[in-house]
Design a protein around this motif. Structure first.
Motif, PDB file in Angstrom:
ATOM      1  N   MET A   1       0.851  -1.173   0.000  1.00 16.74           N
ATOM      2  CA  MET A   1       0.000   0.000   0.000  1.00 16.74           C
ATOM      3  C   MET A   1       0.898   1.237   0.000  1.00 16.74           C
ATOM      4  O   MET A   1       1.805   1.347   0.814  1.00 16.74           O
ATOM      5  N   ASP A   2       0.626   2.156  -0.871  1.00 16.82           N
ATOM      6  CA  ASP A   2       1.433   3.372  -0.910  1.00 16.82           C
ATOM      7  C   ASP A   2       0.675   4.536  -0.253  1.00 16.82           C
ATOM      8  O   ASP A   2      -0.502   4.410   0.056  1.00 16.82           O
ATOM      9  N   PRO A   3       1.353   5.668  -0.034  1.00 12.67           N
ATOM     10  CA  PRO A   3       0.713   6.784   0.678  1.00 12.67           C
ATOM     11  C   PRO A   3      -0.572   7.290   0.025  1.00 12.67           C
ATOM     12  O   PRO A   3      -1.491   7.704   0.730  1.00 12.67           O
ATOM     13  N   SER A   4      -0.658   7.239  -1.295  1.00 13.60           N
ATOM     14  CA  SER A   4      -1.886   7.710  -1.943  1.00 13.60           C
ATOM     15  C   SER A   4      -3.074   6.806  -1.614  1.00 13.60           C
ATOM     16  O   SER A   4      -4.208   7.277  -1.495  1.00 13.60           O
ATOM     17  N   GLU A   5      -2.820   5.517  -1.429  1.00 11.53           N
ATOM     18  CA  GLU A   5      -3.893   4.603  -1.049  1.00 11.53           C
ATOM     19  C   GLU A   5      -4.336   4.853   0.389  1.00 11.53           C
ATOM     20  O   GLU A   5      -5.527   4.776   0.702  1.00 11.53           O
ATOM     21  N   VAL A   6      -3.398   5.166   1.253  1.00 14.31           N
ATOM     22  CA  VAL A   6      -3.744   5.490   2.636  1.00 14.31           C
ATOM     23  C   VAL A   6      -4.555   6.788   2.669  1.00 14.31           C
ATOM     24  O   VAL A   6      -5.540   6.899   3.391  1.00 14.31           O
ATOM     25  N   GLU A   7      -4.157   7.755   1.847  1.00 10.66           N
ATOM     26  CA  GLU A   7      -4.902   9.014   1.766  1.00 10.66           C
ATOM     27  C   GLU A   7      -6.314   8.771   1.243  1.00 10.66           C
ATOM     28  O   GLU A   7      -7.274   9.380   1.713  1.00 10.66           O
ATOM     29  N   PHE A   8      -6.458   7.860   0.294  1.00  6.88           N
ATOM     30  CA  PHE A   8      -7.775   7.501  -0.223  1.00  6.88           C
ATOM     31  C   PHE A   8      -8.667   6.960   0.900  1.00  6.88           C
ATOM     32  O   PHE A   8      -9.837   7.323   1.011  1.00  6.88           O
ATOM     33  N   LEU A   9      -8.103   6.104   1.743  1.00  9.93           N
ATOM     34  CA  LEU A   9      -8.859   5.570   2.877  1.00  9.93           C
ATOM     35  C   LEU A   9      -9.231   6.685   3.857  1.00  9.93           C
ATOM     36  O   LEU A   9     -10.325   6.682   4.422  1.00  9.93           O
ATOM     37  N   ALA A  10      -8.336   7.631   4.048  1.00 11.85           N
ATOM     38  CA  ALA A  10      -8.606   8.744   4.961  1.00 11.85           C
ATOM     39  C   ALA A  10      -9.754   9.610   4.472  1.00 11.85           C
ATOM     40  O   ALA A  10     -10.495  10.183   5.276  1.00 11.85           O
ATOM     41  N   GLU A  11      -9.930   9.698   3.175  1.00 10.81           N
ATOM     42  CA  GLU A  11     -11.003  10.521   2.614  1.00 10.81           C
ATOM     43  C   GLU A  11     -12.395   9.980   2.934  1.00 10.81           C
ATOM     44  O   GLU A  11     -13.384  10.679   2.760  1.00 10.81           O
ATOM     45  N   LYS A  12     -12.465   8.764   3.428  1.00 14.59           N
ATOM     46  CA  LYS A  12     -13.762   8.190   3.824  1.00 14.59           C
ATOM     47  C   LYS A  12     -14.162   8.591   5.239  1.00 14.59           C
ATOM     48  O   LYS A  12     -15.293   8.358   5.651  1.00 14.59           O
ATOM     49  N   GLU A  13     -13.235   9.173   6.002  1.00 16.22           N
ATOM     50  CA  GLU A  13     -13.552   9.633   7.357  1.00 16.22           C
ATOM     51  C   GLU A  13     -14.614  10.725   7.290  1.00 16.22           C
ATOM     52  O   GLU A  13     -14.657  11.509   6.350  1.00 16.22           O
ATOM     53  N   MET A  14     -15.443  10.774   8.323  1.00 17.36           N
ATOM     54  CA  MET A  14     -16.525  11.754   8.356  1.00 17.36           C
ATOM     55  C   MET A  14     -16.045  13.057   8.990  1.00 17.36           C
ATOM     56  O   MET A  14     -15.247  13.057   9.935  1.00 17.36           O
ATOM     57  N   VAL A  15     -16.539  14.166   8.459  1.00 21.86           N
ATOM     58  CA  VAL A  15     -16.228  15.491   8.966  1.00 21.86           C
ATOM     59  C   VAL A  15     -17.520  16.316   8.904  1.00 21.86           C
ATOM     60  O   VAL A  15     -18.418  16.023   8.116  1.00 21.86           O
ATOM     61  N   GLN A  16     -17.592  17.320   9.744  1.00 14.10           N
ATOM     62  CA  GLN A  16     -18.798  18.145   9.777  1.00 14.10           C
ATOM     63  C   GLN A  16     -18.620  19.358   8.867  1.00 14.10           C
ATOM     64  O   GLN A  16     -17.554  19.980   8.854  1.00 14.10           O
ATOM     65  N   ILE A  17     -19.678  19.670   8.116  1.00 16.45           N
ATOM     66  CA  ILE A  17     -19.669  20.868   7.265  1.00 16.45           C
ATOM     67  C   ILE A  17     -20.900  21.708   7.592  1.00 16.45           C
ATOM     68  O   ILE A  17     -21.873  21.213   8.155  1.00 16.45           O
ATOM     69  N   ILE A  18     -20.818  22.981   7.216  1.00 16.17           N
ATOM     70  CA  ILE A  18     -21.962  23.887   7.288  1.00 16.17           C
ATOM     71  C   ILE A  18     -22.269  24.266   5.839  1.00 16.17           C
ATOM     72  O   ILE A  18     -21.565  25.086   5.246  1.00 16.17           O
ATOM     73  N   PRO A  19     -23.291  23.638   5.234  1.00 18.55           N
ATOM     74  CA  PRO A  19     -23.584  23.934   3.828  1.00 18.55           C
ATOM     75  C   PRO A  19     -24.226  25.313   3.672  1.00 18.55           C
ATOM     76  O   PRO A  19     -24.810  25.846   4.618  1.00 18.55           O
ATOM     77  N   ASN A  20     -24.123  25.881   2.476  1.00 16.95           N
ATOM     78  CA  ASN A  20     -24.829  27.130   2.172  1.00 16.95           C
ATOM     79  C   ASN A  20     -25.821  26.902   1.029  1.00 16.95           C
ATOM     80  O   ASN A  20     -26.117  27.797   0.262  1.00 16.95           O
ATOM     81  N   PHE A  21     -26.336  25.668   0.934  1.00 13.90           N
ATOM     82  CA  PHE A  21     -27.299  25.293  -0.091  1.00 13.90           C
ATOM     83  C   PHE A  21     -28.311  24.322   0.503  1.00 13.90           C
ATOM     84  O   PHE A  21     -28.110  23.776   1.585  1.00 13.90           O
ATOM     85  N   SER A  22     -29.391  24.127  -0.216  1.00 10.81           N
ATOM     86  CA  SER A  22     -30.424  23.173   0.212  1.00 10.81           C
ATOM     87  C   SER A  22     -30.439  21.981  -0.731  1.00 10.81           C
ATOM     88  O   SER A  22     -30.345  22.138  -1.953  1.00 10.81           O
ATOM     89  N   LEU A  23     -30.563  20.799  -0.140  1.00 10.10           N
ATOM     90  CA  LEU A  23     -30.655  19.570  -0.936  1.00 10.10           C
ATOM     91  C   LEU A  23     -31.227  18.489  -0.037  1.00 10.10           C
ATOM     92  O   LEU A  23     -30.862  18.381   1.136  1.00 10.10           O
ATOM     93  N   ASP A  24     -32.143  17.701  -0.601  1.00  9.43           N
ATOM     94  CA  ASP A  24     -32.696  16.585   0.158  1.00  9.43           C
ATOM     95  C   ASP A  24     -31.625  15.541   0.399  1.00  9.43           C
ATOM     96  O   ASP A  24     -30.518  15.630  -0.129  1.00  9.43           O
ATOM     97  N   LYS A  25     -31.983  14.532   1.150  1.00  9.32           N
ATOM     98  CA  LYS A  25     -31.066  13.444   1.464  1.00  9.32           C
ATOM     99  C   LYS A  25     -30.558  12.808   0.164  1.00  9.32           C
ATOM    100  O   LYS A  25     -31.319  12.608  -0.784  1.00  9.32           O
ATOM    101  N   VAL A  26     -29.262  12.515   0.122  1.00  9.64           N
ATOM    102  CA  VAL A  26     -28.625  11.876  -1.032  1.00  9.64           C
ATOM    103  C   VAL A  26     -28.355  10.425  -0.662  1.00  9.64           C
ATOM    104  O   VAL A  26     -27.770  10.154   0.390  1.00  9.64           O
ATOM    105  N   TYR A  27     -28.773   9.503  -1.518  1.00  6.29           N
ATOM    106  CA  TYR A  27     -28.608   8.077  -1.255  1.00  6.29           C
ATOM    107  C   TYR A  27     -27.441   7.544  -2.082  1.00  6.29           C
ATOM    108  O   TYR A  27     -27.515   7.475  -3.300  1.00  6.29           O
ATOM    109  N   LEU A  28     -26.364   7.176  -1.383  1.00  6.44           N
ATOM    110  CA  LEU A  28     -25.171   6.652  -2.037  1.00  6.44           C
ATOM    111  C   LEU A  28     -24.925   5.219  -1.576  1.00  6.44           C
ATOM    112  O   LEU A  28     -25.471   4.779  -0.563  1.00  6.44           O
TER     113      LEU A  28
END
Length: 186
Positions: A1-28
């Motif tokens: 596993m190289d550092p870019s793969e570890v970074e890819f895994l890190a991008e799945k971590e959850m973080v809190q945002i304050i949006p400035n738009f409206s959108l219903d729930k997104v199903y992924l």
């Protein structure tokens, strides 16, 4: 596993945002996100937070541990202890890099945080190198290293594997008898 793969895994971590738009729930596939309402915090993966931030659709709230006082405490504890101390996030280095590179304007005291995380990283890598040196010099067969992150393991993996392979070759060449005789002993 190289550092870019570890970074890819890190991008799945959850973080809190304050949006400035409206959108219903997104199903992924990975789970439902939202609903998004202006001014109301919502948890999203880092990859989405960075995408929305680049499009100026949100403000990223730094993780709780990304605070100067908490990081100073972690740094001091890491320096005091001989063993690896627990880290608040398994991807602390990757998340710091991603968030400070793309959303530094949303993180108070970003430069101090960058310096503190780098100090923590340097301390932990120095400990890891000392552990590896001790492991190799004492010719140990196994080791237990708790509280390491994937990136820290990944950083020293190739060096450790090459060292162990070299030690194995040296040991097998210095042992009396041939390889066929050794197998008959067992």
């Amino acid at each position: 596993m190289d550092p870019s793969e570890v970074e890819f895994l890190a991008e799945k971590e959850m973080v809190q945002i304050i949006p400035n738009f409206s959108l219903d729930k997104v199903y992924l596939i990975g789970g439902d996100l939202g609903p998004f309402n202006p001014g109301l915090p919502v948890q999203v993966p880092v990859w989405l937070a960075l995408n929305l931030k680049q499009r100026q659709k949100c403000r990223i709230v730094p993780p709780e541990w990304m605070d100067v006082q908490k990081l100073e405490e972690i740094r001091e504890q890491e320096r005091r202890e001989e063993t690896f101390t627990p880290i608040p996030s398994p991807y602390y280095m990757e998340l710091t890099k991603l968030l400070l590179n793309h959303a530094a304007d949303n993180i108070p005291k970003a430069d101090e945080i960058r310096t503190l995380v780098k100090d923590i990283w340097d301390t932990r890598i120095a400990k890891l190198r000392l552990s590896i040196d001790s492991f190799i010099s004492h010719q140990e067969a196994h080791a237990k290293l708790d509280n390491l992150t994937l990136m820290e393991i990944n950083t020293t993996r190739s060096f450790l594997l090459d060292s162990l392979n070299s030690m194995y070759k040296l040991r097998s060449n210095t042992q009396p008898g041939s390889a066929a005789e050794k197998t008959m002993d067992y």
